[in-house]
Motif scaffolding. Structure first.
Motif, mmCIF file in Angstrom:
data_model
loop_
_atom_site.group_PDB
_atom_site.id
_atom_site.type_symbol
_atom_site.label_atom_id
_atom_site.label_comp_id
_atom_site.label_asym_id
_atom_site.label_seq_id
_atom_site.Cartn_x
_atom_site.Cartn_y
_atom_site.Cartn_z
ATOM 1 N N GLU A 190 0.833 -1.199 0.000
ATOM 2 C CA GLU A 190 0.000 0.000 0.000
ATOM 3 C C GLU A 190 0.869 1.251 0.000
ATOM 4 O O GLU A 190 0.550 2.242 -0.651
ATOM 5 C CB GLU A 190 -0.931 -0.008 1.227
ATOM 6 C CG GLU A 190 -2.005 -1.091 1.167
ATOM 7 C CD GLU A 190 -2.979 -0.973 2.318
ATOM 8 O OE1 GLU A 190 -2.947 0.057 3.037
ATOM 9 O OE2 GLU A 190 -3.783 -1.909 2.503
ATOM 10 N N ASN A 191 1.953 1.206 0.737
ATOM 11 C CA ASN A 191 2.921 2.301 0.764
ATOM 12 C C ASN A 191 4.316 1.704 0.659
ATOM 13 O O ASN A 191 4.830 1.143 1.632
ATOM 14 C CB ASN A 191 2.786 3.117 2.045
ATOM 15 C CG ASN A 191 3.814 4.242 2.120
ATOM 16 O OD1 ASN A 191 4.562 4.489 1.165
ATOM 17 N ND2 ASN A 191 3.874 4.923 3.254
ATOM 18 N N ASP A 194 7.001 1.884 3.401
ATOM 19 C CA ASP A 194 6.912 1.121 4.642
ATOM 20 C C ASP A 194 7.973 0.022 4.703
ATOM 21 O O ASP A 194 8.250 -0.512 5.774
ATOM 22 C CB ASP A 194 5.520 0.471 4.770
ATOM 23 C CG ASP A 194 4.450 1.485 5.159
ATOM 24 O OD1 ASP A 194 4.802 2.572 5.635
ATOM 25 O OD2 ASP A 194 3.251 1.171 4.973
ATOM 26 N N ARG A 200 12.625 6.159 -2.703
ATOM 27 C CA ARG A 200 11.985 6.356 -4.003
ATOM 28 C C ARG A 200 13.007 6.944 -4.967
ATOM 29 O O ARG A 200 13.728 7.881 -4.622
ATOM 30 C CB ARG A 200 10.783 7.304 -3.863
ATOM 31 C CG ARG A 200 9.926 7.409 -5.104
ATOM 32 C CD ARG A 200 8.693 8.255 -4.815
ATOM 33 N NE ARG A 200 7.685 8.113 -5.866
ATOM 34 C CZ ARG A 200 6.464 8.630 -5.796
ATOM 35 N NH1 ARG A 200 6.095 9.333 -4.723
ATOM 36 N NH2 ARG A 200 5.603 8.451 -6.799
ATOM 37 N N THR A 220 5.317 1.540 -8.720
ATOM 38 C CA THR A 220 3.908 1.932 -8.768
ATOM 39 C C THR A 220 3.624 2.593 -10.116
ATOM 40 O O THR A 220 4.496 3.244 -10.697
ATOM 41 C CB THR A 220 3.566 2.915 -7.636
ATOM 42 O OG1 THR A 220 4.429 4.062 -7.729
ATOM 43 C CG2 THR A 220 3.754 2.255 -6.272
#
Length: 292
Positions: A190-191, A194, A200, A220
């Motif tokens: 989801e993230n 985490d 990133r 993503t």
């Protein structure tokens, strides 16, 4: 062009490195136009060799309504020679050669695809290593990471790209219990941040991130953020058959056709010869039969 030795040091230590300016200015417009044509051809249904939403690895679902990647952009049926011309260009070849620490005579042609934004579906890839299964026990994982397959993978952004997440240094070390818990599932995160140690990776237009494909990574895909990122890999013949599993699973029958060979310059033909030699050494057929 000879790359700065600091790039190789970063690549070896962190498992990835960002290098700018590998698209010659005289080639940029042609490459961007070729990318736009390839994307439009894929989205219209004219190009069936695509990565489809819902599938992380090949084979991909031909009935999926949306795509996150264009496969085999050097294929002669795509009709865009700009891709092969860039793949064998001096700046790119010298960067790859420098990172692999090999001679040009050891470079092997492999894959060239493109990563794009889906039109209508948000999509994400789960945390993974390309050549180590997510259920691998720690000892198995450690053993696999100690084998260097002598290849390099890269993403070159034609537009700003913030899709990739990596865990620096994870190409050399097994996952911690926390990392294992977040990467032993078939579900995307989801993230992504985490994941312990994750960062990133943001690329400006024209920048390239080279990475070891056994670094822990995910991505993503936002349908509202334009993406056209050149996604490819190149090998070093000293890797021998260890390169075969990841490469031959992608369906490369067409690369043995004379009409493809005719689109290549001499450097490209030499690199292709080395790929065919690898395929023959493992009695493979440049196709999906290599999946296991």
């Amino acid at each position: 062009m000879t790359i700065d030795t600091s790039y190789k040091q970063l690549y070896d230590e962190e498992g990835f490195v960002i290098i700018p300016h590998l698209i010659p200015e005289v080639s940029r417009k042609g490459l961007e136009d070729a990318a736009e044509h390839a994307i439009a051809h894929t989205r219209s249904g004219g190009w069936k060799l695509r990565r489809t939403v819902g599938s992380q690895f090949p084979p991909y679902d031909p009935n999926s309504p949306d795509a996150w990647g264009v496969q085999h952009v050097m294929h002669p049926d795509m009709g865009e020679p700009a891709f092969a011309k860039w793949y064998t260009s001096d700046p790119l070849v010298e960067a790859v050669r420098g990172l692999l620490g090999c001679t040009e005579d050891e470079l092997q042609m492999e894959l060239f695809n493109m990563l794009i934004n889906p039109e209508s579906h948000a999509f994400a890839l789960r945390w993974h290593r390309d050549d180590v299964r997510e259920k691998a026990a720690e000892d198995e994982e450690r053993q696999a990471l100690n084998v260097w397959h002598r290849g390099v993978q890269w993403n070159t952004a034609l537009y700003e790209d913030s899709c990739l997440y990596v865990v620096p240094g994870s190409h050399r070390t097994p996952r911690t219990p926390e990392q294992r818990a977040r990467s032993s599932t078939q579900d995307p995160p989801e993230n992504p941040l985490d994941m312990p140690g994750a960062i990133r990776v943001t690329l400006k237009p024209g920048e390239t991130v080279f990475y070891n494909n056994n670094i822990l990574h995910c991505a993503t895909y936002d349908p509202h953020q334009k993406r056209a990122t050149l996604h490819a890999c190149m090998g070093d013949t000293r890797g021998g058959a260890t390169r075969a599993r990841n490469i031959l699973q992608h369906g490369l029958f067409w690369m043995k056709e004379s009409r493809f060979r005719e689109t290549l310059d001499q450097r490209g033909k030499n690199m292709l010869n080395r790929l065919v030699k690898m395929q023959e050494s493992v009695n493979g057929d440049l196709g999906y039969s290599q999946v296991n």
